[in-house]
Design a protein around this motif. Structure first.
Motif, short mmCIF file in Angstrom:
data_model
loop_
_atom_site.label_atom_id
_atom_site.label_comp_id
_atom_site.label_asym_id
_atom_site.label_seq_id
_atom_site.Cartn_x
_atom_site.Cartn_y
_atom_site.Cartn_z
N PHE A 26 15.94 -28.49 9.07
CA PHE A 26 17.23 -29.10 8.77
C PHE A 26 17.16 -30.57 8.39
CE2 PHE A 26 17.99 -25.76 12.00
CZ PHE A 26 18.77 -24.90 11.23
N GLY A 27 15.99 -31.16 8.40
CA GLY A 27 15.86 -32.58 8.08
C GLY A 27 16.40 -33.49 9.17
N ILE A 28 16.33 -33.05 10.41
CA ILE A 28 16.87 -33.80 11.55
C ILE A 28 15.75 -34.60 12.21
CG2 ILE A 28 17.88 -33.57 13.85
CD1 ILE A 28 19.36 -31.14 12.77
N ASN A 29 15.98 -35.93 12.35
CA ASN A 29 15.02 -36.79 13.02
C ASN A 29 15.61 -37.47 14.24
OD1 ASN A 29 12.75 -36.50 11.21
ND2 ASN A 29 14.04 -37.56 9.70
N THR A 30 16.93 -37.74 14.24
CA THR A 30 17.55 -38.49 15.34
C THR A 30 18.62 -37.65 16.05
OG1 THR A 30 19.31 -39.42 13.97
CG2 THR A 30 17.23 -40.66 14.07
N ILE A 31 19.05 -38.18 17.19
CA ILE A 31 20.12 -37.51 17.95
C ILE A 31 21.40 -37.49 17.13
CG2 ILE A 31 21.56 -37.71 20.02
CD1 ILE A 31 19.09 -38.83 21.48
N ALA A 32 21.69 -38.56 16.39
CA ALA A 32 22.90 -38.62 15.56
C ALA A 32 22.87 -37.54 14.48
CB ALA A 32 23.03 -40.01 14.94
N GLU A 33 21.73 -37.35 13.86
CA GLU A 33 21.62 -36.32 12.81
C GLU A 33 21.81 -34.92 13.40
OE1 GLU A 33 18.57 -38.74 9.83
OE2 GLU A 33 17.77 -37.26 11.23
N LEU A 34 21.32 -34.71 14.60
CA LEU A 34 21.51 -33.41 15.27
C LEU A 34 23.00 -33.19 15.55
CD1 LEU A 34 20.37 -30.86 16.63
CD2 LEU A 34 20.09 -32.21 18.70
N ALA A 35 23.69 -34.23 16.04
CA ALA A 35 25.12 -34.12 16.34
C ALA A 35 25.95 -33.90 15.09
CB ALA A 35 25.59 -35.36 17.08
N ASP A 36 25.50 -34.46 13.95
CA ASP A 36 26.26 -34.33 12.70
C ASP A 36 25.92 -33.08 11.90
OD1 ASP A 36 27.70 -36.63 13.10
OD2 ASP A 36 26.27 -37.92 12.06
N LEU A 37 25.00 -32.27 12.40
CA LEU A 37 24.60 -31.07 11.67
C LEU A 37 25.81 -30.15 11.48
CD1 LEU A 37 22.19 -29.52 10.43
CD2 LEU A 37 21.88 -28.46 12.66
N LYS A 38 26.08 -29.77 10.23
CA LYS A 38 27.25 -28.94 9.93
C LYS A 38 27.22 -27.62 10.69
CE LYS A 38 28.28 -30.57 5.31
NZ LYS A 38 28.35 -30.22 3.89
N LEU A 39 26.04 -27.03 10.81
CA LEU A 39 25.95 -25.75 11.51
C LEU A 39 26.38 -25.87 12.97
CD1 LEU A 39 22.57 -24.40 10.08
CD2 LEU A 39 24.88 -23.67 9.48
N VAL A 40 26.03 -26.99 13.60
CA VAL A 40 26.43 -27.22 14.97
C VAL A 40 27.94 -27.37 15.05
CG1 VAL A 40 26.28 -28.84 16.92
CG2 VAL A 40 24.22 -28.21 15.65
N VAL A 86 21.72 -42.99 20.28
CA VAL A 86 22.13 -42.19 19.12
C VAL A 86 21.10 -42.28 17.98
CG1 VAL A 86 23.56 -43.89 17.89
CG2 VAL A 86 24.21 -41.49 17.89
N ASN A 87 20.36 -43.37 17.90
CA ASN A 87 19.37 -43.53 16.83
C ASN A 87 17.95 -43.20 17.26
OD1 ASN A 87 21.27 -44.42 14.89
ND2 ASN A 87 21.33 -46.42 15.89
N GLN A 88 17.78 -42.69 18.48
CA GLN A 88 16.46 -42.31 18.98
C GLN A 88 16.08 -40.92 18.46
OE1 GLN A 88 14.42 -44.31 20.94
NE2 GLN A 88 15.97 -45.83 20.41
#
Length: 148
Positions: free
Chosen positions: A42-56, A20-22
Motif C-alpha cells: 500500500f505504500g505505507i511508511n508512517t502511522i499517519a499514512e496507515l490512518a489515512d489509508l482509504k481501505l481502512v 504520527v510521523n513515526q
C-alpha cells in the motif's frame, strides 16, 4: 488514553504529534516484516499514512453503518415465524410435565354447592328432612354438623 499499550517502550515519552510521523513499527506488535509488507502493498511508511489509508476508512465506515443498520424485513419475518412456531409447540406458560401422561395441570374453577344453590333447594330440603328425619342443611343453606 494510555499510550503505553499502543506504542513500543522506547516511544512512551513522545506526544501524539511526534508519533504520527513515526514508522508503523513504533506501534506495539508490528514487526519489521509486517511494516515492509504494508509498504510494498500500500505504500505505507508512517502511522499517519496507515490512518489515512482509504481501505481502512472504508472498512470503518462499513462497520459503523452495519451496527446502525436494521435487520432485513425477511430476516425479521423468518425469526418471528420461528418464534411463533416454537411457542405453539412448547408454550412458555405450560408447566413442566410431572409424567409423560400429564401435559397440563389445571385448577378447576370454584363450584357452588348445588344443594344450597338450586332453584328448588327448599323442596329438596323438605324431602331430605322427611326421608332422613332431620334437616340436612342449616338455616343459611350450609350443611349442619351431623348431616351426610
Amino acid at each position: 488514553m494510555n499510550i503505553q499499550i499502543i506504542v513500543n517502550d522506547t516511544h512512551h515519552d513522545k506526544c501524539f504529534r511526534e508519533l504520527v510521523n513515526q514508522p508503523v513499527t513504533v506501534l506495539r506488535n508490528v514487526s519489521q516484516q509486517q511494516a515492509d509488507a504494508l509498504r510494498d502493498a500500500f505504500g505505507i511508511n508512517t502511522i499517519a499514512e496507515l490512518a489515512d489509508l482509504k481501505l481502512v476508512k472504508w472498512a470503518r465506515a462499513i462497520r459503523t453503518m452495519a451496527s446502525a443498520e436494521a435487520e432485513p424485513r425477511e430476516a425479521v419475518a423468518k425469526e418471528t415465524l420461528l418464534d411463533d412456531a416454537v411457542e405453539m409447540t412448547f408454550p412458555a406458560s405450560d408447566p413442566l410435565s410431572v409424567t409423560s401422561s400429564i401435559t397440563r395441570i389445571e385448577v378447576p374453577p370454584e363450584k357452588v354447592d348445588a344443594s344450597s344453590d338450586h332453584q328448588n333447594a327448599a323442596a329438596i330440603e323438605a324431602h331430605n328432612e322427611k326421608v332422613v328425619g332431620c334437616r340436612a342443611l342449616g338455616p343459611g343453606g350450609e350443611k349442619t354438623a351431623g348431616a351426610a
